[in-house]
Design a protein around this motif. Structure first.
Motif, PDB file in Angstrom:
ATOM      1  N   PRO A  41       0.900  -1.383   0.022  1.00 32.48           N
ATOM      2  CA  PRO A  41       0.030  -0.032  -0.072  1.00 32.48           C
ATOM      3  C   PRO A  41       1.011   1.120   0.072  1.00 32.48           C
ATOM      4  O   PRO A  41       2.050   1.434   0.612  1.00 32.48           O
ATOM      5  N   GLY A  42       0.476   2.334  -0.995  1.00 34.34           N
ATOM      6  CA  GLY A  42       1.184   3.383  -0.836  1.00 34.34           C
ATOM      7  C   GLY A  42       0.374   4.479   0.010  1.00 34.34           C
ATOM      8  O   GLY A  42      -0.358   4.274   0.745  1.00 34.34           O
ATOM      9  N   THR A  43       0.444   5.690  -0.422  1.00 33.04           N
ATOM     10  CA  THR A  43      -0.103   6.992  -0.002  1.00 33.04           C
ATOM     11  C   THR A  43      -1.532   7.010  -0.541  1.00 33.04           C
ATOM     12  O   THR A  43      -1.927   5.972  -1.141  1.00 33.04           O
ATOM     13  N   TRP A  44      -2.578   7.891   0.064  1.00 36.40           N
ATOM     14  CA  TRP A  44      -3.693   7.955  -0.340  1.00 36.40           C
ATOM     15  C   TRP A  44      -4.235   9.174  -0.444  1.00 36.40           C
ATOM     16  O   TRP A  44      -3.369  10.231  -0.177  1.00 36.40           O
ATOM     17  N   LEU A  45      -5.373   9.543  -1.124  1.00 40.75           N
ATOM     18  CA  LEU A  45      -5.891  11.079  -1.177  1.00 40.75           C
ATOM     19  C   LEU A  45      -6.774  11.296  -0.031  1.00 40.75           C
ATOM     20  O   LEU A  45      -7.523  10.569   0.481  1.00 40.75           O
ATOM     21  N   GLU A  46      -6.478  12.384   0.531  1.00 33.02           N
ATOM     22  CA  GLU A  46      -7.491  13.230   1.560  1.00 33.02           C
ATOM     23  C   GLU A  46      -8.075  14.563   1.119  1.00 33.02           C
ATOM     24  O   GLU A  46      -7.600  15.234   0.426  1.00 33.02           O
ATOM     25  N   ALA A  60       3.006  20.160  -2.432  1.00 33.95           N
ATOM     26  CA  ALA A  60       3.434  20.345  -3.832  1.00 33.95           C
ATOM     27  C   ALA A  60       3.869  18.778  -4.306  1.00 33.95           C
ATOM     28  O   ALA A  60       4.834  18.669  -5.015  1.00 33.95           O
ATOM     29  N   CYS A  61       3.139  17.760  -3.599  1.00 33.72           N
ATOM     30  CA  CYS A  61       3.513  16.292  -3.872  1.00 33.72           C
ATOM     31  C   CYS A  61       3.351  16.222  -5.486  1.00 33.72           C
ATOM     32  O   CYS A  61       2.369  16.597  -6.107  1.00 33.72           O
ATOM     33  N   ARG A  62       4.383  15.534  -6.102  1.00 33.21           N
ATOM     34  CA  ARG A  62       4.311  15.369  -7.688  1.00 33.21           C
ATOM     35  C   ARG A  62       3.427  14.044  -8.115  1.00 33.21           C
ATOM     36  O   ARG A  62       3.077  13.941  -9.140  1.00 33.21           O
ATOM     37  N   ALA A  63       3.124  13.226  -7.036  1.00 33.56           N
ATOM     38  CA  ALA A  63       2.449  11.905  -7.249  1.00 33.56           C
ATOM     39  C   ALA A  63       1.640  11.724  -6.262  1.00 33.56           C
ATOM     40  O   ALA A  63       1.435  10.839  -5.499  1.00 33.56           O
ATOM     41  N   PRO A  64       0.696  12.833  -6.070  1.00 35.33           N
ATOM     42  CA  PRO A  64      -0.335  12.589  -5.022  1.00 35.33           C
ATOM     43  C   PRO A  64      -1.008  11.245  -5.018  1.00 35.33           C
ATOM     44  O   PRO A  64      -1.768  11.030  -5.901  1.00 35.33           O
ATOM     45  N   GLY A  65      -1.204  10.613  -3.909  1.00 33.53           N
ATOM     46  CA  GLY A  65      -1.742   9.396  -3.494  1.00 33.53           C
ATOM     47  C   GLY A  65      -1.109   8.296  -4.458  1.00 33.53           C
ATOM     48  O   GLY A  65      -2.159   7.242  -4.352  1.00 33.53           O
ATOM     49  N   SER A  66      -0.097   8.067  -4.779  1.00 36.16           N
ATOM     50  CA  SER A  66       0.422   7.227  -5.873  1.00 36.16           C
ATOM     51  C   SER A  66       1.902   6.891  -5.549  1.00 36.16           C
ATOM     52  O   SER A  66       2.535   6.355  -6.465  1.00 36.16           O
ATOM     53  N   HIS A  67       2.280   7.019  -4.374  1.00 36.53           N
ATOM     54  CA  HIS A  67       3.639   6.786  -4.175  1.00 36.53           C
ATOM     55  C   HIS A  67       4.012   6.251  -2.778  1.00 36.53           C
ATOM     56  O   HIS A  67       2.901   6.072  -2.114  1.00 36.53           O
ATOM     57  N   ARG A 137       0.368  10.256 -18.392  1.00 44.20           N
ATOM     58  CA  ARG A 137       0.408  10.034 -20.095  1.00 44.20           C
ATOM     59  C   ARG A 137       1.652   9.051 -20.328  1.00 44.20           C
ATOM     60  O   ARG A 137       2.472   9.494 -21.237  1.00 44.20           O
ATOM     61  N   ARG A 138       1.744   7.970 -19.538  1.00 42.10           N
ATOM     62  CA  ARG A 138       2.884   6.965 -19.734  1.00 42.10           C
ATOM     63  C   ARG A 138       2.448   5.745 -19.720  1.00 42.10           C
ATOM     64  O   ARG A 138       0.992   5.219 -19.239  1.00 42.10           O
ATOM     65  N   MET A 139       2.728   4.919 -20.694  1.00 41.92           N
ATOM     66  CA  MET A 139       2.256   3.291 -20.842  1.00 41.92           C
ATOM     67  C   MET A 139       3.499   2.598 -20.502  1.00 41.92           C
ATOM     68  O   MET A 139       4.769   2.766 -20.608  1.00 41.92           O
ATOM     69  N   GLU A 140       3.118   1.579 -19.425  1.00 41.10           N
ATOM     70  CA  GLU A 140       4.213   0.735 -18.868  1.00 41.10           C
ATOM     71  C   GLU A 140       3.784  -0.760 -19.335  1.00 41.10           C
ATOM     72  O   GLU A 140       2.818  -1.420 -18.795  1.00 41.10           O
ATOM     73  N   PHE A 141       4.888  -1.352 -20.072  1.00 44.33           N
ATOM     74  CA  PHE A 141       4.692  -2.763 -20.625  1.00 44.33           C
ATOM     75  C   PHE A 141       5.569  -3.570 -19.707  1.00 44.33           C
ATOM     76  O   PHE A 141       6.713  -3.578 -19.604  1.00 44.33           O
ATOM     77  N   PHE A 142       4.647  -4.620 -19.048  1.00 41.73           N
ATOM     78  CA  PHE A 142       5.237  -5.671 -18.111  1.00 41.73           C
ATOM     79  C   PHE A 142       5.812  -6.705 -18.927  1.00 41.73           C
ATOM     80  O   PHE A 142       5.547  -7.172 -19.823  1.00 41.73           O
ATOM     81  N   GLY A 184      -3.902  11.958  -7.682  1.00 41.11           N
ATOM     82  CA  GLY A 184      -4.389  13.260  -7.473  1.00 41.11           C
ATOM     83  C   GLY A 184      -6.046  13.321  -8.458  1.00 41.11           C
ATOM     84  O   GLY A 184      -6.694  12.497  -8.378  1.00 41.11           O
ATOM     85  N   SER A 185      -6.101  14.468  -8.759  1.00 38.44           N
ATOM     86  CA  SER A 185      -7.120  14.989  -9.647  1.00 38.44           C
ATOM     87  C   SER A 185      -6.847  14.691 -11.121  1.00 38.44           C
ATOM     88  O   SER A 185      -7.744  14.922 -11.816  1.00 38.44           O
ATOM     89  N   ARG A 186      -5.677  13.749 -11.347  1.00 41.36           N
ATOM     90  CA  ARG A 186      -5.654  13.561 -12.827  1.00 41.36           C
ATOM     91  C   ARG A 186      -6.236  12.432 -13.318  1.00 41.36           C
ATOM     92  O   ARG A 186      -6.267  12.145 -14.503  1.00 41.36           O
ATOM     93  N   GLY A 187      -6.775  11.576 -12.587  1.00 42.15           N
ATOM     94  CA  GLY A 187      -7.535  10.217 -13.053  1.00 42.15           C
ATOM     95  C   GLY A 187      -6.773   9.148 -12.478  1.00 42.15           C
ATOM     96  O   GLY A 187      -5.883   9.127 -11.447  1.00 42.15           O
ATOM     97  N   ALA A 188      -7.308   7.903 -12.759  1.00 39.12           N
ATOM     98  CA  ALA A 188      -6.857   6.609 -12.300  1.00 39.12           C
ATOM     99  C   ALA A 188      -6.033   5.889 -13.471  1.00 39.12           C
ATOM    100  O   ALA A 188      -6.125   5.969 -14.639  1.00 39.12           O
ATOM    101  N   VAL A 189      -5.062   5.123 -12.761  1.00 43.54           N
ATOM    102  CA  VAL A 189      -4.381   4.179 -13.775  1.00 43.54           C
ATOM    103  C   VAL A 189      -5.420   3.168 -14.305  1.00 43.54           C
ATOM    104  O   VAL A 189      -6.174   2.737 -13.602  1.00 43.54           O
ATOM    105  N   GLN A 190      -5.186   3.103 -15.638  1.00 35.08           N
ATOM    106  CA  GLN A 190      -6.076   1.965 -16.329  1.00 35.08           C
ATOM    107  C   GLN A 190      -5.280   0.894 -17.035  1.00 35.08           C
ATOM    108  O   GLN A 190      -3.962   1.234 -17.072  1.00 35.08           O
ATOM    109  N   TRP A 191      -5.934  -0.252 -17.403  1.00 35.37           N
ATOM    110  CA  TRP A 191      -5.107  -1.086 -18.230  1.00 35.37           C
ATOM    111  C   TRP A 191      -5.269  -0.833 -19.856  1.00 35.37           C
ATOM    112  O   TRP A 191      -6.466  -0.792 -20.147  1.00 35.37           O
ATOM    113  N   ALA A 192      -4.178  -0.703 -20.519  1.00 39.82           N
ATOM    114  CA  ALA A 192      -4.205  -0.715 -21.889  1.00 39.82           C
ATOM    115  C   ALA A 192      -4.348  -2.116 -22.377  1.00 39.82           C
ATOM    116  O   ALA A 192      -5.080  -2.239 -23.319  1.00 39.82           O
TER     117      ALA A 192
END
Length: 220
Positions: A41-46, A60-67, A137-142, A184-192
């Motif tokens: 588990p990482g951080t979360w949004l409040e 000024a967290c650069r990855a709010p709720g996701s680190h 706006r990144r894609m991560e290939f496993f 944060g407010s940018r949206g959620a990680v999705q599966w491509a």
């Protein structure tokens, strides 16, 4: 925007996972139980004054709720569904983070290059592993572990300088955020490309690096 979705059939049809509407706890448990991925588990949004802020307290967290929420996250990561359930019961809104360099590495490229590479891979009839699409706006290939060692030389053999491409490999000591973690407010990680029984066996980086490097070169 095209998101490639596949339906899981048979007894393994426990959905891995729904894009939206499923609890983080149950999703984290499924990653550990069905894919045998380590999770932590990482951080979360409040909500503060009507705005979403990272639980780390940095305005000024650069990855709010996701680190990672703690420096020893690598030792906290577990492949046990029981332990995962216990951890998320303590903080049900914690992000789901997956350490790389264990059951998989991840090759990260810009979204535009990622979609170009996906189209090229389809024409080449390559077998893909799961692929995430992040709000930044990144894609991560496993791919199989060890990619972080192989990729620099593979890219050079293709005639590219790794420094000239916006392509990075996440291996030991790094992590990826898994759906449905929010940035944060940018949206959620999705599966491509969703995890399915068909892509349980991951490709080697060598199988994907040519279309990925080509796409990144075109995207410069």
């Amino acid at each position: 925007m095209l998101i490639v979705e596949e339906t899981i059939a048979g007894t393994e049809a426990a959905q891995i996972p729904k894009q939206r509407g499923e609890s983080l706890l149950e999703t984290a448990v499924r990653y550990a139980e069905e894919r045998h991925w380590d999770v932590f588990p990482g951080t979360w949004l409040e909500a503060v004054d009507g705005a979403q802020h990272c639980s780390c307290g940095d305005a000024a967290c650069r990855a709010p709720g996701s680190h990672p929420a703690r420096p020893d996250w690598a030792t906290q990561a577990t492949g046990s569904a029981t332990v995962a359930r216990r951890m998320w019961q303590k903080q049900p809104t914690a992000s789901i983070l997956l350490p790389t360099g264990r059951t998989f590495d991840a090759i990260s490229v810009p979204e535009t290059a990622g979609f170009l590479a996906l189209a090229r891979m389809e024409r080449m009839e390559l077998t893909l592993g799961p692929v995430t699409l992040t709000p930044d706006r990144r894609m991560e290939f496993f791919v199989l572990p060890g990619a972080s060692v192989k990729v620099p030389d593979l890219v050079r053999k293709l005639g590219w300088s790794l420094a000239s491409l916006d392509l990075t490999v996440l291996g030991e000591g790094a992590y990826v955020a898994a759906p449905p973690t929010r940035f944060g407010s940018r949206g959620a990680v999705q599966w491509a490309c969703r995890p399915t029984p068909a892509n349980r066996w991951l490709p080697d980086a060598e199988e994907l690096i040519s279309p990925l490097a080509y796409a990144c070169g075109r995207d410069r």
